[in-house]
Scaffold this motif. Structure first.
Motif, short mmCIF file in Angstrom:
data_model
loop_
_atom_site.label_atom_id
_atom_site.label_comp_id
_atom_site.label_asym_id
_atom_site.label_seq_id
_atom_site.Cartn_x
_atom_site.Cartn_y
_atom_site.Cartn_z
N LEU A 167 5.68 10.49 12.35
CA LEU A 167 5.97 10.40 10.91
C LEU A 167 4.83 10.87 10.03
O LEU A 167 5.02 11.20 8.87
CB LEU A 167 6.27 8.93 10.55
CG LEU A 167 7.52 8.33 11.17
CD1 LEU A 167 7.47 6.81 11.05
CD2 LEU A 167 8.75 8.88 10.48
N MET A 168 3.62 10.89 10.59
CA MET A 168 2.43 11.07 9.75
C MET A 168 2.26 12.50 9.25
O MET A 168 2.74 13.47 9.85
CB MET A 168 1.17 10.67 10.54
CG MET A 168 0.85 11.62 11.65
SD MET A 168 -0.51 11.00 12.66
CE MET A 168 -0.77 12.41 13.74
N ASN A 169 1.49 12.60 8.18
CA ASN A 169 0.94 13.88 7.75
C ASN A 169 -0.37 14.06 8.51
O ASN A 169 -1.29 13.26 8.36
CB ASN A 169 0.69 13.83 6.22
CG ASN A 169 -0.16 14.99 5.75
OD1 ASN A 169 -0.43 15.93 6.50
ND2 ASN A 169 -0.57 14.92 4.50
N ALA A 170 -0.42 15.10 9.34
CA ALA A 170 -1.59 15.27 10.22
C ALA A 170 -2.75 15.98 9.52
O ALA A 170 -3.76 16.27 10.16
CB ALA A 170 -1.18 16.02 11.48
N SER A 171 -2.60 16.26 8.23
CA SER A 171 -3.71 16.90 7.49
C SER A 171 -4.05 16.08 6.25
O SER A 171 -3.84 16.52 5.12
CB SER A 171 -3.32 18.32 7.07
OG SER A 171 -2.94 19.08 8.17
N SER A 211 2.77 7.84 4.82
CA SER A 211 2.93 7.33 3.47
C SER A 211 4.25 6.58 3.35
O SER A 211 5.19 6.80 4.11
CB SER A 211 2.86 8.47 2.45
OG SER A 211 4.02 9.24 2.55
N ARG A 212 4.26 5.70 2.38
CA ARG A 212 5.42 4.87 2.10
C ARG A 212 6.67 5.74 1.88
O ARG A 212 7.74 5.44 2.37
CB ARG A 212 5.07 4.10 0.82
CG ARG A 212 5.95 3.00 0.42
CD ARG A 212 5.42 2.43 -0.88
NE ARG A 212 6.32 1.43 -1.39
CZ ARG A 212 6.21 0.15 -1.13
NH1 ARG A 212 5.24 -0.30 -0.39
NH2 ARG A 212 7.10 -0.69 -1.60
N THR A 213 6.48 6.84 1.15
CA THR A 213 7.63 7.69 0.82
C THR A 213 8.14 8.45 2.05
O THR A 213 9.27 8.92 2.05
CB THR A 213 7.28 8.68 -0.31
OG1 THR A 213 6.04 9.29 0.02
CG2 THR A 213 7.17 7.99 -1.64
N ASP A 214 7.33 8.59 3.10
CA ASP A 214 7.79 9.24 4.33
C ASP A 214 8.82 8.36 5.05
O ASP A 214 9.57 8.83 5.90
CB ASP A 214 6.62 9.45 5.32
CG ASP A 214 5.66 10.51 4.86
OD1 ASP A 214 6.08 11.39 4.09
OD2 ASP A 214 4.49 10.46 5.25
N VAL A 217 0.86 -1.19 0.00
CA VAL A 217 0.00 0.00 0.00
C VAL A 217 0.90 1.24 0.00
O VAL A 217 2.04 1.19 0.43
CB VAL A 217 -0.95 0.03 1.23
CG1 VAL A 217 -2.02 -1.03 1.10
CG2 VAL A 217 -0.17 -0.13 2.52
N SER A 218 0.36 2.35 -0.47
CA SER A 218 1.18 3.57 -0.56
C SER A 218 1.06 4.43 0.70
O SER A 218 1.87 5.31 0.95
CB SER A 218 0.79 4.39 -1.78
OG SER A 218 -0.58 4.74 -1.70
#
Ligand code: SF4
Length: 229
Positions: free
Chosen positions: A170-174, A141-144, A124-125
């Motif tokens: 690590l996450m994008n919170a938005s 995300s995988r790229t993170d 999954v991405s």
């Protein structure tokens, strides 16, 4: 008055929303798209619903439910009919009719090492991150997480700088989300504006109830085109 039990029953699939908690632990929530409320509800809600007829189970858990829902379209305001724009809006499918309802999430505490393994095995991405109340708080995300050069070789390796970090760090919170009940054209507009290929669908309480991809919309358009021929 007609007895509702005489109404035709429906069999509805039960979907699995899993949350990885780390160290191999997993919490599972079972959901059903309720035709009466037009919401995705926890399967536990069905257990106490007067319209429930039967729960079909397999070794993994609930598989389907049979019920006799009381479905009524929302009435227009007294003395009025729906005007044409609203009528045409109601003709559009809602995201919950096309979305994938089996979703895998992770907890905020899940470590980067486990996330890397998840990306390697699930292909999954990105993965939704949920809080202790299972509300969406971000997306990793995988790229993170993985080194770009290794990703090109399809041998995902954790970026050394990410080692030991948690999903919440690590996450994008938005993340890009739409509410269940959003029409598909509106969701498509959101995806185009955000330049993403998939969008998470959340309940009014903020829990993840599905994922809608661009391919789901393409398939819907293809079906509509075939029907029109
Ligand atoms: S049993 Fe009740 S809550 Fe569950 S899907 Fe049917 S009508 Fe909805």
């Amino acid at each position: 008055m007609k007895d509702l039990r005489e109404a035709k029953g429906v069999t509805l699939p039960v979907h699995r929303v899993s949350t990885g908690l780390g160290e191999g632990e997993e919490a599972v929530r079972w959901t059903v798209k309720c035709p009466a409320s037009q919401h995705v509800v926890d399967q536990g809600t069905c257990e106490t619903c007067p319209h429930l007829e039967h729960v079909q189970r397999n070794v993994a858990g609930p598989e389907a439910i049979s019920c006799h829902p009381q479905v009524r379209p929302p009435p227009p305001p007294p003395g009025e009919a729906y005007d044409p724009p609203l009528t045409s809006l109601l003709e559009h499918p809602r995201v919950d009719e096309l979305m994938t309802q089996d979703v895998y999430c992770v907890s905020e505490e899940m470590l980067a090492e486990e996330l890397a393994e998840l990306f390697a095995t699930r292909k999954v991405s990105g993965v939704p991150v949920v809080d202790e109340y299972e509300r969406l708080v971000g997306v990793v995300s995988r790229t993170d997480l993985l080194r770009a050069s290794d990703e090109e070789e399809n041998t995902p390796v954790l970026h050394p700088e990410r080692a030991g970090a948690t999903a919440s760090e690590l996450m994008n919170a938005s993340p890009v989300v739409v509410r269940e009940g959003t029409t598909v054209p509106h969701a498509a507009a959101v995806m185009a504006a955000a330049n993403v290929h998939r969008v998470l669908v959340v309940s009014p309480e903020g829990t993840v109830v599905g994922v809608l991809s661009a391919m789901d919309i393409v398939r819907w358009v293809a079906r509509k085109s075939c029907d029109a021929v």
